[in-house]
Structures are given as C-alpha cells and as structure tokens.
Motif scaffolding. Structure first.
Motif, mmCIF file in Angstrom:
data_model
loop_
_atom_site.group_PDB
_atom_site.id
_atom_site.type_symbol
_atom_site.label_atom_id
_atom_site.label_comp_id
_atom_site.label_asym_id
_atom_site.label_seq_id
_atom_site.Cartn_x
_atom_site.Cartn_y
_atom_site.Cartn_z
ATOM 1 N N SER A 8 6.299 31.847 31.544
ATOM 2 C CA SER A 8 5.021 32.366 32.045
ATOM 3 C C SER A 8 5.185 32.975 33.434
ATOM 4 C CB SER A 8 3.965 31.254 32.077
ATOM 5 O OG SER A 8 4.257 30.293 33.085
ATOM 6 N N ARG A 9 6.182 32.473 34.196
ATOM 7 C CA ARG A 9 6.466 33.001 35.531
ATOM 8 C C ARG A 9 7.494 34.123 35.476
ATOM 9 N NH1 ARG A 9 7.514 27.549 36.187
ATOM 10 N NH2 ARG A 9 9.659 28.001 36.858
ATOM 11 N N TYR A 10 8.533 33.914 34.669
ATOM 12 C CA TYR A 10 9.636 34.875 34.586
ATOM 13 C C TYR A 10 9.956 35.096 33.103
ATOM 14 C CZ TYR A 10 10.126 33.099 39.360
ATOM 15 O OH TYR A 10 9.890 32.698 40.654
ATOM 16 N N PRO A 11 9.198 35.952 32.425
ATOM 17 C CA PRO A 11 9.358 36.106 30.973
ATOM 18 C C PRO A 11 10.706 36.676 30.530
ATOM 19 C CG PRO A 11 7.861 37.771 31.881
ATOM 20 C CD PRO A 11 8.118 36.786 32.971
ATOM 21 N N ASP A 12 11.445 37.300 31.436
ATOM 22 C CA ASP A 12 12.725 37.906 31.049
ATOM 23 C C ASP A 12 13.919 36.995 31.346
ATOM 24 O OD1 ASP A 12 12.329 38.108 33.750
ATOM 25 O OD2 ASP A 12 12.779 40.248 33.910
ATOM 26 N N ASP A 28 12.185 24.083 38.807
ATOM 27 C CA ASP A 28 12.619 24.494 40.150
ATOM 28 C C ASP A 28 13.363 25.820 40.161
ATOM 29 O OD1 ASP A 28 11.533 22.217 41.241
ATOM 30 O OD2 ASP A 28 13.402 21.076 41.221
ATOM 31 N N ILE A 29 13.657 26.383 38.989
ATOM 32 C CA ILE A 29 14.482 27.587 38.905
ATOM 33 C C ILE A 29 13.643 28.847 39.116
ATOM 34 C CG2 ILE A 29 15.811 29.045 37.301
ATOM 35 C CD1 ILE A 29 17.005 26.506 36.151
ATOM 36 N N VAL A 30 14.169 29.735 39.935
ATOM 37 C CA VAL A 30 13.587 31.072 40.078
ATOM 38 C C VAL A 30 14.289 31.956 39.058
ATOM 39 C CG1 VAL A 30 13.250 33.045 41.599
ATOM 40 C CG2 VAL A 30 13.088 30.713 42.515
ATOM 41 N N GLY A 31 13.582 32.347 38.022
ATOM 42 C CA GLY A 31 14.194 33.091 36.919
ATOM 43 C C GLY A 31 14.241 34.584 37.166
ATOM 44 N N GLY A 32 14.485 35.320 36.102
ATOM 45 C CA GLY A 32 14.587 36.766 36.178
ATOM 46 C C GLY A 32 15.599 37.291 35.176
ATOM 47 N N PRO A 33 15.756 38.614 35.086
ATOM 48 C CA PRO A 33 16.642 39.215 34.086
ATOM 49 C C PRO A 33 18.112 38.893 34.285
ATOM 50 C CG PRO A 33 15.875 40.873 35.654
ATOM 51 C CD PRO A 33 15.076 39.633 35.913
ATOM 52 N N ASN A 34 18.498 38.467 35.486
ATOM 53 C CA ASN A 34 19.898 38.140 35.758
ATOM 54 C C ASN A 34 20.156 36.640 35.810
ATOM 55 O OD1 ASN A 34 20.675 40.899 36.027
ATOM 56 N ND2 ASN A 34 19.800 40.920 38.089
ATOM 57 N N VAL A 35 19.221 35.869 35.287
ATOM 58 C CA VAL A 35 19.343 34.412 35.282
ATOM 59 C C VAL A 35 19.458 33.925 33.842
ATOM 60 C CG1 VAL A 35 18.245 32.227 35.875
ATOM 61 C CG2 VAL A 35 18.037 34.187 37.424
ATOM 62 N N VAL A 36 20.448 33.083 33.589
ATOM 63 C CA VAL A 36 20.641 32.488 32.265
ATOM 64 C C VAL A 36 20.663 30.975 32.424
ATOM 65 C CG1 VAL A 36 22.135 32.296 30.237
ATOM 66 C CG2 VAL A 36 21.970 34.472 31.467
ATOM 67 N N ILE A 37 19.857 30.291 31.649
ATOM 68 C CA ILE A 37 19.808 28.825 31.670
ATOM 69 C C ILE A 37 20.402 28.313 30.363
ATOM 70 C CG2 ILE A 37 18.312 26.799 31.779
ATOM 71 C CD1 ILE A 37 16.277 28.543 33.260
ATOM 72 N N ILE A 38 21.374 27.408 30.470
ATOM 73 C CA ILE A 38 22.019 26.840 29.294
ATOM 74 C C ILE A 38 21.778 25.336 29.288
ATOM 75 C CG2 ILE A 38 24.192 26.564 28.024
ATOM 76 C CD1 ILE A 38 25.231 29.004 29.670
ATOM 77 N N VAL A 39 21.202 24.839 28.212
ATOM 78 C CA VAL A 39 20.906 23.417 28.076
ATOM 79 C C VAL A 39 21.815 22.841 26.990
ATOM 80 C CG1 VAL A 39 19.145 21.680 27.583
ATOM 81 C CG2 VAL A 39 18.509 23.814 28.744
ATOM 82 N N GLY A 40 22.499 21.747 27.316
ATOM 83 C CA GLY A 40 23.331 21.058 26.334
ATOM 84 C C GLY A 40 22.995 19.576 26.355
ATOM 85 N N LEU A 41 21.991 19.191 25.619
ATOM 86 C CA LEU A 41 21.466 17.830 25.679
ATOM 87 C C LEU A 41 21.546 17.212 24.291
ATOM 88 C CD1 LEU A 41 19.973 16.186 28.002
ATOM 89 C CD2 LEU A 41 17.876 16.727 26.769
ATOM 90 N N TRP A 42 22.459 16.245 24.111
ATOM 91 C CA TRP A 42 22.530 15.595 22.799
ATOM 92 C C TRP A 42 23.396 14.349 22.785
ATOM 93 C CZ3 TRP A 42 27.172 15.244 20.006
ATOM 94 C CH2 TRP A 42 28.223 16.011 20.499
ATOM 95 N N ALA A 43 24.630 14.422 23.301
ATOM 96 C CA ALA A 43 25.619 13.357 23.072
ATOM 97 C C ALA A 43 25.157 11.998 23.571
ATOM 98 C CB ALA A 43 26.954 13.740 23.713
ATOM 99 N N HIS A 44 24.556 11.947 24.750
ATOM 100 C CA HIS A 44 24.143 10.668 25.314
ATOM 101 C C HIS A 44 22.860 10.139 24.691
ATOM 102 C CE1 HIS A 44 26.655 11.292 29.233
ATOM 103 N NE2 HIS A 44 27.349 11.452 28.134
ATOM 104 N N TYR A 45 22.290 10.914 23.783
ATOM 105 C CA TYR A 45 21.068 10.479 23.100
ATOM 106 C C TYR A 45 21.347 9.919 21.708
ATOM 107 C CZ TYR A 45 18.054 12.458 26.691
ATOM 108 O OH TYR A 45 17.419 12.716 27.881
ATOM 109 N N MET A 46 22.598 9.919 21.280
ATOM 110 C CA MET A 46 22.880 9.438 19.933
ATOM 111 C C MET A 46 22.642 7.941 19.787
ATOM 112 S SD MET A 46 26.092 11.627 18.436
ATOM 113 C CE MET A 46 27.216 11.442 19.825
ATOM 114 N N ALA A 47 22.711 7.198 20.897
ATOM 115 C CA ALA A 47 22.461 5.758 20.846
ATOM 116 C C ALA A 47 21.027 5.426 21.245
ATOM 117 C CB ALA A 47 23.444 5.008 21.747
#
Length: 354
Positions: free
Chosen positions: A269-273, A228-247
């Motif tokens: 493919s839509r917003y390579p930068d 759903d994100i409209v990307g671009g050179p001024n967009v930063v996506i940070i993913v932090g997925l781990w703690a709730h998956y330890m069990a």
C-alpha cells in the motif's frame, strides 16, 4: 512398481506413468492411501539430468507417479517411501495434540537486585495454565504469541535477557559492513551498487548449537522487519520461514504467515512496486528418529502447502525449491549443497533480473 501402458520407446514430451502399490509389513497390498513418497526420474547419458514425479494418491493403496520426459536417453526411476500412512498419522497426532514440543530456556536478570533465573518459554501455552503464572510477550497485532514461565524471584517480566538453548520433546562480491550471526548481517558491493541485509527471525528457532545466547531484545519478527522497510522498484524482500516451525503446531506457523501477509499488504500500500519473494521448504534427511518426529519431509511439505494457500492471491513470488531439492544428485539434507543453492539463486535471479 510397474509402468502404466508400457511402450518399447518413448519420445521427448510424452508422459511416463508409474504405478506404485503400497504394501504392509507382511507384504499384503494396502487398501487405503496416505503414504508419503519421493519420486525421481534420472539419467547419466547423453545428459546428466533429473526431475521429480507428481504423485496422485488413489486412496486405495495405489499411487500414480507422472513424469514428463524432457530429455532423451536411458532413464531410471526412483521411488522412495519416506513415511508410511501409519507414520503420517503419528506425525499428525504429534503435531496437533502436543502443542509444547519445543521448549526454550530463557534468562531473566534484575539489574537492580542482581537476581537472575532461568525459566521455560514456548510459543504456545496450554489451556489450563493460569496466565498469572506466565510472562506474556505476545504481539496480537502481528499474530505472534510467546510465553515464559514467570520467575519465582521478584523479577519483572521485562527483565528477560537471553535464550541460549532449546529443548526438543560469503559471497566474494560483497564486503561485510556489520555482522551478528545470531541476529543479522549486512553486506555491500559498491561495484555492483547492491546492499544486502539479512535478519534472523524471532522465536521459534534452534539455538542449542549456537555459540552464544540469542539476545531477545535484538530479535524482531518478520512482520516488524517488513513494516520498517522503505520499499521501491529497486528493493527485493526475500522471506524464508519454515525449518524452525516444523516442531511447532501448524496453527503457530499459520498465524505467523497471516501476520506476514498483512505486513506485505501494508508494504504494497506504501510501495506497490516492491518485489517480495517467498522461498519455500525443501526436503530433509531422516538419519535419526528425532529427524522423523521433529523435522520430517511431511511436516515441511505441509508448511509449503500452507504458505501457498495463505499467499495465493497476493502479489508475491513463490520460489518453490521443493522439486529441485527432491531431484538433486545428493542425499536429502536440510541444508542443500552449494551447487544446489547456486541453482536456487539462479532461479531467484530469473525473477529479479528477467
């Protein structure tokens, strides 16, 4: 524990090698590897600094920890056995042989009849269960599985509402624009022309201490959020997925990461930068037995290695904070102290604003 080829004086830039010989409960040297250690090199003067060692398992009960000497001073070495090889084998069996360690309790409500019922839900369904006895909320296109026991009352599966509990076998620069701690938060700074949006991932998640139930319809999977994100050179996506998956079984986490990888590929493919950053797991505290069984360092480390394996050839920054948390001057904790988080942010910003 001993120093390999000990020297009377070392120089900055050299390697310090520490030999660790593991022993059993009777003090006998072990003849096999598999033990899980934390290692740290530290000093208080003339500078207060610390770093971690890279441990090599020789698979014969002996380990070599390598430390790069990056600053002068009188240094101390810390070696901590977090999990013995025997404990690691138990953790492996629990992870691989007990697929339903985490059970979510979710509610179904039929608005027409006012009938309601609570049933158990999980990301994994055992093979012998008849699928007619469960409500399936899986999304194969993004590698997601989620099942609930079908209500006994004549309630449709689509009537799922909330999941209030789980069973286990602001920065001053920003002004909040909207906030729902159980699902999302948005912050804005007109002065700095920055807009932050935080979204909590879908199940699995620990909600037994939450102030209110997790509204199922308000939750989205990470893959869906990226799509759903409209990307671009001024967009930063940070993913932090781990703690709730330890069990969870590793296969559950692995399938989610592959789904996220595919979503990142679609985004690029839509917003390579568009910059994508993945923040890794960190060390954890082990105060009680369930910490070892459900949230152990060994589980967290395996998740980190799996992320690197799946994303290794993708245009993604891996923000590896494992060594930073292992070498910090605090006791290990799942949620690092503010001064450590500050260093995480500094490292993050070094990629965003080099």
């Amino acid at each position: 524990i001993s120093v390999v080829d000990a020297q009377p004086k070392y120089h900055v830039g050299q390697l310090l090698l520490i030999k660790v010989v593991a022993k059993d409960s009777k003090g006998r040297a072990k003849s096999h590897g598999g033990d899980f250690f934390r290692t740290k090199l530290l000093s208080t003067a003339p500078v207060m600094a610390s770093t971690t060692g890279r441990v090599t398992d020789l698979n014969n009960g002996t380990y070599i920890a390598r430390f790069k000497l990056s600053w002068p001073g009188n240094l101390s070495v810390s070696v901590q056995l977090t999990h013995s090889s025997e404990a690691v084998e138990v953790l492996k069996r629990i992870r691989d042989k007990v697929p339903k360690r985490r059970i979510m309790i979710c509610g179904f409500m039929d608005e027409d009849t006012n009938n309601s019922e609570w049933t158990t839900c999980t990301n994994n369904v055992v093979k012998h269960v008849n699928l007619r006895d469960v409500c399936e909320f899986s999304k194969p296109t993004i590698n997601v599985s989620f099942y609930c026991q079908r209500p006994k009352h004549p309630i449709h599966c689509a009537s799922i509402t909330a999941c209030p509990r789980m069973k286990i076998i602001t920065n001053t620069l920003f002004t909040p624009t909207s906030r729902n701690p159980e699902s999302s938060m948005e912050l804005s700074s007109k002065k700095h022309n920055i807009h932050l949006k935080f979204s909590f991932h879908h199940f699995p998640r620990n909600v037994n201490n939450a102030k209110k139930a997790a509204e199922v319809k308000q939750l989205t999977y990470v893959s869906e959020g990226i799509d759903d994100i409209v990307g671009g050179p001024n967009v930063v996506i940070i993913v932090g997925l781990w703690a709730h998956y330890m069990a969870e079984p590793m296969e559950t986490f692995r399938s989610r990461v592959w789904g996220i990888r595919h979503a990142i590929e679609r985004l690029h493919s839509r917003y390579p930068d568009t910059m994508v950053i993945w923040r890794t797991s960190n060390t954890n505290h082990h105060d009680k037995l369930f910490h070892f069984l459900e949230n152990s360092d060994w589980y967290a480390r395996q998740i980190l290695l799996e992320v690197k394996k799946i994303l290794k050839d993708l245009n993604v920054v891996i923000l590896d904070v494992w060594e930073m948390s292992q070498s910090m001057w605090h006791n290990a904790t799942l949620h690092p102290p503010k001064d450590v988080i500050k260093e995480h942010v500094n490292m993050l910003l070094s990629y965003i604003c080099p």
